[in-house]
Design an enzyme around this catalytic site. Structure first.
Site, PDB file in Angstrom:
ATOM      1  N   ASP A 153       0.852  -1.185   0.000  1.00 19.36           N
ATOM      2  CA  ASP A 153       0.000   0.000   0.000  1.00 19.36           C
ATOM      3  C   ASP A 153       0.891   1.240   0.000  1.00 19.36           C
ATOM      4  O   ASP A 153       1.895   1.310   0.710  1.00 19.36           O
ATOM      5  CB  ASP A 153      -0.903  -0.021   1.243  1.00 19.36           C
ATOM      6  CG  ASP A 153      -2.027   0.986   1.166  1.00 19.36           C
ATOM      7  OD1 ASP A 153      -3.193   0.568   1.113  1.00 19.36           O
ATOM      8  OD2 ASP A 153      -1.742   2.209   1.158  1.00 19.36           O
ATOM      9  N   ILE A 154       0.489   2.226  -0.812  1.00 21.88           N
ATOM     10  CA  ILE A 154       1.295   3.446  -0.966  1.00 21.88           C
ATOM     11  C   ILE A 154       1.325   4.291   0.316  1.00 21.88           C
ATOM     12  O   ILE A 154       2.266   5.066   0.527  1.00 21.88           O
ATOM     13  CB  ILE A 154       0.763   4.274  -2.164  1.00 21.88           C
ATOM     14  CG1 ILE A 154       1.824   5.210  -2.704  1.00 21.88           C
ATOM     15  CG2 ILE A 154      -0.499   5.032  -1.813  1.00 21.88           C
ATOM     16  CD1 ILE A 154       1.447   5.838  -4.052  1.00 21.88           C
ATOM     17  N   HIS A 214     -10.439  -4.686  -3.282  1.00 22.62           N
ATOM     18  CA  HIS A 214      -9.109  -4.998  -2.756  1.00 22.62           C
ATOM     19  C   HIS A 214      -9.247  -5.420  -1.301  1.00 22.62           C
ATOM     20  O   HIS A 214     -10.193  -5.040  -0.621  1.00 22.62           O
ATOM     21  CB  HIS A 214      -8.157  -3.802  -2.889  1.00 22.62           C
ATOM     22  CG  HIS A 214      -8.700  -2.540  -2.304  1.00 22.62           C
ATOM     23  ND1 HIS A 214      -9.610  -1.758  -2.970  1.00 22.62           N
ATOM     24  CD2 HIS A 214      -8.497  -1.956  -1.111  1.00 22.62           C
ATOM     25  CE1 HIS A 214      -9.929  -0.720  -2.206  1.00 22.62           C
ATOM     26  NE2 HIS A 214      -9.283  -0.817  -1.074  1.00 22.62           N
ATOM     27  N   HIS A 240      -7.109  -5.592   2.322  1.00 21.79           N
ATOM     28  CA  HIS A 240      -5.942  -5.122   3.075  1.00 21.79           C
ATOM     29  C   HIS A 240      -5.403  -6.245   3.960  1.00 21.79           C
ATOM     30  O   HIS A 240      -6.178  -6.955   4.608  1.00 21.79           O
ATOM     31  CB  HIS A 240      -6.340  -3.969   4.002  1.00 21.79           C
ATOM     32  CG  HIS A 240      -6.796  -2.731   3.306  1.00 21.79           C
ATOM     33  ND1 HIS A 240      -5.962  -1.662   3.080  1.00 21.79           N
ATOM     34  CD2 HIS A 240      -8.010  -2.381   2.803  1.00 21.79           C
ATOM     35  CE1 HIS A 240      -6.651  -0.699   2.463  1.00 21.79           C
ATOM     36  NE2 HIS A 240      -7.897  -1.105   2.286  1.00 21.79           N
ATOM     37  N   ASN A 292     -13.109  -3.198   2.576  1.00 16.22           N
ATOM     38  CA  ASN A 292     -14.126  -2.156   2.695  1.00 16.22           C
ATOM     39  C   ASN A 292     -15.027  -2.127   1.462  1.00 16.22           C
ATOM     40  O   ASN A 292     -14.538  -2.141   0.333  1.00 16.22           O
ATOM     41  CB  ASN A 292     -13.443  -0.784   2.846  1.00 16.22           C
ATOM     42  CG  ASN A 292     -12.522  -0.725   4.054  1.00 16.22           C
ATOM     43  OD1 ASN A 292     -12.791  -1.364   5.070  1.00 16.22           O
ATOM     44  ND2 ASN A 292     -11.440   0.031   3.953  1.00 16.22           N
TER      45      ASN A 292
END
Ligand code: 5GP
Ligand code: ZN
Length: 138
Positions: free
Chosen positions: A32-33, A101, A103, A88
């Protein structure tokens, strides 16, 4: 199907470079950025789905084994104390990128990075009534 202009479609399919930690025919998992902790990973399907609701069961069933592999790798490499698997759906639930996506977030004892939800309660009989109502739709 890919969706034109979807950044996660482009990343998942290698059109935009990313820090990839896992790839197979269905998924690419990348760092993750803006990580909650270093090593925070997001698993991106190569096909476009706005959210989990849109997936076929057989496809959805492929996600958790990938998350498990990544969680175990995080434990090994980062030495984290725990791992959250989060996903989410829709803005009310915190979704900001509308390509499905998942996490995988490394956690450390007492890091306090995720809010815990309030501990509500049910009136007498309310849980049973609600459970029955939802169960009919599951
Ligand atoms: P959401 O809030 O939709 O569940 O999570 C979206 C996540 O994607 C966020 O944690 C955000 O930091 C991450 N993200 C958004 N754009 C990019 C990007 O271009 N590259 C990477 N690696 N992560 C991104
Ligand atoms: Zn997409």
């Amino acid at each position: 199907m890919k969706k034109d202009g979807c950044i996660f479609c482009m990343i998942a399919n290698g059109q935009i470079p990313s820090a990839t930690i896992y790839e197979d025919e269905d998924f690419r998992a990348i760092l993750d950025i803006a990580p909650a902790h270093k090593g925070h990973t997001i698993i991106l399907p190569k096909e476009h789905f706005d959210n989990l609701y849109e997936t076929e069961d057989a496809f959805a069933a492929k996600i958790l084994p990938v998350a498990k592999r990544i969680a175990k790798a995080q434990k090994k490499v980062l030495g984290c104390d725990g791992v959250n698997i989060l996903q989410n759906n829709e803005p009310a639930a915190g979704q900001t990128v509308f390509h499905l996506h998942v996490h995988v977030v490394p956690r450390y004892n007492d890091d306090g990075i995720l809010p815990v939800w309030p501990q509500g309660s049910y009136a007498e009989g309310e849980a049973a009534t609600l459970a029955e109502k939802i169960a009919k739709e599951v």
